[in-house]
Design a protein around this motif. Structure first.
Motif, short mmCIF file in Angstrom:
data_model
loop_
_atom_site.label_atom_id
_atom_site.label_comp_id
_atom_site.label_asym_id
_atom_site.label_seq_id
_atom_site.Cartn_x
_atom_site.Cartn_y
_atom_site.Cartn_z
N GLY A 86 0.75 -1.03 -0.31
CA GLY A 86 0.05 0.22 0.24
C GLY A 86 0.74 1.46 0.03
O GLY A 86 0.46 2.08 -0.90
N LEU A 89 2.28 2.12 -3.60
CA LEU A 89 1.55 2.35 -4.23
C LEU A 89 1.15 3.68 -3.98
O LEU A 89 0.78 5.00 -5.07
N ARG A 90 0.83 4.19 -2.98
CA ARG A 90 0.96 5.82 -2.15
C ARG A 90 1.78 6.47 -2.26
O ARG A 90 1.75 7.83 -3.34
N THR A 118 2.05 -3.32 -8.97
CA THR A 118 2.10 -3.36 -7.73
C THR A 118 3.97 -4.55 -7.69
O THR A 118 4.49 -4.12 -7.08
N ARG A 141 -2.76 -9.65 -2.23
CA ARG A 141 -4.28 -9.20 -1.47
C ARG A 141 -5.17 -10.41 -2.41
O ARG A 141 -6.18 -9.97 -2.41
N1 LIG Z 1 -1.20 -6.07 -3.09
C1 LIG Z 1 -2.02 -4.73 -2.67
C2 LIG Z 1 -2.29 -3.72 -1.81
C3 LIG Z 1 -2.74 -2.88 -1.32
N2 LIG Z 1 -3.85 -2.38 -2.69
C4 LIG Z 1 -4.26 -1.09 -2.60
C5 LIG Z 1 -5.80 -1.57 -2.48
C6 LIG Z 1 -5.58 -0.99 -0.86
O1 LIG Z 1 -7.11 -0.87 -0.45
C7 LIG Z 1 -4.57 -0.21 -0.75
C8 LIG Z 1 -4.64 0.03 0.88
O2 LIG Z 1 -3.38 -0.32 1.48
P1 LIG Z 1 -2.97 -0.92 2.76
O3 LIG Z 1 -2.00 0.30 2.76
O4 LIG Z 1 -4.45 -0.72 3.16
O5 LIG Z 1 -2.42 -2.61 2.26
O6 LIG Z 1 -3.77 -0.58 -1.13
C9 LIG Z 1 -3.77 -3.32 -3.50
O7 LIG Z 1 -3.94 -2.87 -4.43
N3 LIG Z 1 -2.69 -4.27 -4.14
#
Ligand SMILES: Nc1ccn([C@H]2C[C@H](O)[C@@H](COP(=O)(O)O)O2)c(=O)n1
Ligand code: ATP
Ligand code: MG
Length: 235
Positions: A86, A89-90, A118, A141
């Motif tokens: 995450g 990506l941010r 990713t 994910r």
């Molecule tokens: N493998 C991933 C990890 C994260 N994302 C995107 C979609 C999540 O809602 C967002 C935030 O991630 P977090 O900080 O809650 O781990 O990032 C994704 O698409 N694929």
């Protein structure tokens, strides 16, 4: 079947040869080649020049289950490098990269970014690190994430942690997080929970069947949870 943290197998051996065998089993050819100079050294019985084969831990759990919080503790105590999918990506969003706008539009709706994007970010982060122990937080994910990682990196994780937390507690934590995340609101957290149940739990089950999963009770204080995590990494 879940792997219990009370029946721990040794994760770090003092023997270079057992490390070699374990990583050979866990890693495919491509990631193995990334670390090939070290491998040659170990096979020749030589000393390590500072870099060993990587020990990769995937860290899974629903939104707000405490992945990032516990990863910070593991980093402090066991010297891992923390790579949050995450966060990677941010960073693309905040640096206005080529994919930034596309990533933003997906994250703000609580959906999952295309796997290749990713995995490429994770691969770059691993390659640019001097460390040989990584926590990959929030990845995979989905089964598609997992398969894309295996295809591009050519490897499997050594172990997988899963923070198991009731939904009400996860929602409460996310809504109190106060970091200004675009996806930390009531509607989107509900969507993220749905995505987690539909797409991420099958990945958790996959690693449970492979005997790689450590399921950790994610309730209680941060300290209490870390005391459940510690034995997994303690030698
Ligand atoms: N493998 C991933 C990890 C994260 N994302 C995107 C979609 C999540 O809602 C967002 C935030 O991630 P977090 O900080 O809650 O781990 O990032 C994704 O698409 N694929
Ligand atoms: N055991 C705990 N008890 C109460 N609050 C906690 C606990 N662990 C973490 N928190 C808090 O809950 C919030 C979410 O934790 P964290 O960011 O670690 O979750 P996460 O699993 O990484 O979530 P996400 O997938 O949304 O990134 C943070 O504000 C954190 O400080
Ligand atoms: Mg997080």
């Amino acid at each position: 079947m879940w792997r219990r943290t009370t029946s721990l197998s040794p994760l770090f051996s003092s023997s270079k040869h057992s490390l070699l065998n374990r990583t050979r089993a866990a890693y495919g050819l491509r990631i193995w080649k990334m670390f090939s100079s070290e491998i040659q050294n170990v096979e020749e019985g030589g000393t390590s020049p500072g870099r060993t084969t990587p020990f990769i831990t995937f860290v899974l759990g629903g939104p707000g289950s405490g992945k990032g919080t516990q990863c910070a503790r593991i980093v402090e105590n066991f010297g891992f490098t923390h790579l949050s999918a995450g966060d990677l990506l941010r960073q693309e969003i905040s640096s206005y990269s080529e994919n930034g706008a596309m990533i933003y539009n997906i994250i703000k709706d609580g959906k999952i970014v295309p796997s290749e994007v990713t995995v490429n970010l994770i691969q770059k982060a691993i390659q640019s690190s001097e460390n040989d122990k990584f926590l990959i937080d929030g990845f995979p994910r989905s089964e598609e994430n997992r398969l894309t990682y295996e295809r591009i990196i050519g490897a499997e994780p050594s172990i997988v942690l899963f923070f198991d937390c009731p939904q009400e507690e996860m929602v409460k934590r996310v809504l109190n997080r106060g970091q200004g995340r675009v996806d930390d609101n009531e509607n989107i957290v509900k969507e993220r929970l749905k995505v987690f149940a539909a797409l991420s739990l099958p990945v958790v089950n996959y690693y449970a069947k492979k005997g790689k999963l450590y399921k950790i009770d994610g309730t209680g204080t941060e300290d209490e949870i870390f005391e459940r995590v510690r034995p997994i990494f303690a030698t």
